[in-house]
Design an enzyme around this catalytic site. Sequence first.
Site, PDB file in Angstrom:
ATOM      1  N   ARG A  54      -1.161 -28.249   0.345  1.00 25.32           N
ATOM      2  CA  ARG A  54      -0.636 -27.420   1.435  1.00 25.32           C
ATOM      3  C   ARG A  54       0.750 -26.901   1.087  1.00 25.32           C
ATOM      4  O   ARG A  54       1.124 -25.784   1.415  1.00 25.32           O
ATOM      5  CB  ARG A  54      -0.623 -28.201   2.758  1.00 25.32           C
ATOM      6  N   TYR A 106      -3.281  -1.892  14.903  1.00 22.74           N
ATOM      7  CA  TYR A 106      -4.568  -2.547  14.662  1.00 22.74           C
ATOM      8  C   TYR A 106      -4.948  -3.411  15.868  1.00 22.74           C
ATOM      9  O   TYR A 106      -4.100  -4.142  16.391  1.00 22.74           O
ATOM     10  CB  TYR A 106      -4.438  -3.388  13.389  1.00 22.74           C
ATOM     11  N   ASP A 178       3.396  -3.411   8.091  1.00 22.18           N
ATOM     12  CA  ASP A 178       2.029  -3.744   7.690  1.00 22.18           C
ATOM     13  C   ASP A 178       1.605  -2.686   6.672  1.00 22.18           C
ATOM     14  O   ASP A 178       1.364  -1.531   7.018  1.00 22.18           O
ATOM     15  CB  ASP A 178       1.124  -3.732   8.930  1.00 22.18           C
ATOM     16  N   LYS A 203      -8.220  -6.549   2.390  1.00 20.90           N
ATOM     17  CA  LYS A 203      -8.519  -5.128   2.220  1.00 20.90           C
ATOM     18  C   LYS A 203      -8.267  -4.683   0.773  1.00 20.90           C
ATOM     19  O   LYS A 203      -8.883  -5.197  -0.122  1.00 20.90           O
ATOM     20  CB  LYS A 203      -7.720  -4.312   3.241  1.00 20.90           C
TER      21      LYS A 203
HETATM   22  C1  LIG Z   1      -7.604  -6.045   8.825  1.00 19.05           C
HETATM   23  C2  LIG Z   1      -6.216  -5.784   9.238  1.00 19.05           C
HETATM   24  C3  LIG Z   1      -5.401  -6.815   9.736  1.00 19.05           C
HETATM   25  C4  LIG Z   1      -5.928  -8.217   9.959  1.00 19.05           C
HETATM   26  O1  LIG Z   1      -6.266  -8.849   8.774  1.00 19.05           O
HETATM   27  P1  LIG Z   1      -7.393  -9.981   8.630  1.00 19.05           P
HETATM   28  O2  LIG Z   1      -7.357 -10.317   7.193  1.00 19.05           O
HETATM   29  O3  LIG Z   1      -8.686  -9.387   9.099  1.00 19.05           O
HETATM   30  O4  LIG Z   1      -6.980 -11.120   9.514  1.00 19.05           O
HETATM   31  C5  LIG Z   1      -4.086  -6.509  10.044  1.00 19.05           C
HETATM   32  N1  LIG Z   1      -3.600  -5.256   9.901  1.00 19.05           N
HETATM   33  C6  LIG Z   1      -4.359  -4.245   9.433  1.00 19.05           C
HETATM   34  C7  LIG Z   1      -3.752  -2.885   9.285  1.00 19.05           C
HETATM   35  C8  LIG Z   1      -5.685  -4.464   9.094  1.00 19.05           C
HETATM   36  O5  LIG Z   1      -6.446  -3.453   8.647  1.00 19.05           O
END
Ligand SMILES: *Cc1c(COP(=O)(O)O)cnc(C)c1O
Length: 388
Positions: A54, A106, A178, A203
């Site tokens: 961890r 999001y 983000d 992503k």
């Molecule tokens: C998918 C996404 C998230 C959340 O991420 P997860 O890995 O699904 O928890 C946050 N911000 C954006 C812009 C996203 O496309």
Amino acid sequence: MCDKTAPGVQPETVAAAHGVASDAAFGAVAPPLYLSSTYEFAGYDEPRAYDYGRVGNPTRDLLAEAIAKLEEGAGAVLTPSGMAAIDLIVGRLPAGSLVLAPFDCYGGTMRLLKARAELRQIRLELVDQSNLELFETHLAARAALVLVESPSNPLMRVVDIAALSARARAVDARVVVDNTFLSPALQKPLSLGADYVLHSTTKFLNGHSDVIAGAVIAADADEHRALKHWANVTGAIAAPFDSWLTLRGLRTLFVRMERQEKNAMAIAELLAAHPAVVRVHYPGLAGHPDHALAARQQKGFGAMMSFELAGGVSAVQRFVRSVRTFTLAESLGGVESLVAHPATMTHLDMGAEARARAGIGDGLLRLSVGLEHIDDLRAGLQAGLSDC
Ligand SMILES: *Cc1c(COP(=O)(O)O)cnc(C)c1O
């Protein structure tokens, strides 16, 4: 492990080669996967570099180093999801801190922030960050944290990160961007003045739709240490296997982004010229309201876009029945092309009222353009559109 990429190498080299041939035990070229949860002490009160999974893991740390280098940050913390990355930052705020977030962020981010606000852990204001004057009046209310999504999901609005960061700094508010939609291959928010970058590495960074994970990169070394400590305190850590897969995916980030963007541009042009489509939201198109800002702030326009069908919901239903090559699914950033209907999928939980305020209509579809041949992408899309 000892990374052999020289300091100051180009980002493409970091992505392709960080940690390559750094295995001291056998000289493995591909960095090994360490699954062990615990590590032998060398002797009484003598921990080695790692003691417990961890706290730290060599596979996770290697990926964190590579991502931190790509974002030009002091360090990265890898979390079990993108949501956990956001919560890692929000969870450290003193009770009652004011958070400013975009009104069109999001859906999952909005759900998390609203839940924390309902528990009175934060105060939340959802604002239009493209309106800098309006934004300043909110900032003046002593905001602690400003969350930026640029380009935004799903409407691809672009925020001036440098201008916004300068205004936030003036009132001592921290800025987190983000960067999921563009990746460090196309945008580096820390170099524009942001304090943190976060990713859903699910992503583009992983890029193969087989991992859920996230990352927070801090510009400041003390902040990075504090976040790493907090991830250990709360247990919000990414799994070694997920980290290994993500490092493997990261190897091809730059070539993937380049080709996916090229495909996306061609698809955006096809959509813009189609009579069944009323609007295309892709900053790469000269007619996009933020085209000039995106061209200045970003190194490319990315592979995400959305578009509105003239025929509304019934046209959406016909489109998703007939479309080929694009799979109807949530998520984005993988090698395969996806289509999503925000109103019933990614942004369902946001509620109709908030969607209307953000401009997310029922006829809106979002595309993540992948690596298929452009002829097949065009043909697949035409199949859907011919039925609208
Ligand atoms: C998918 C996404 C998230 C959340 O991420 P997860 O890995 O699904 O928890 C946050 N911000 C954006 C812009 C996203 O496309």
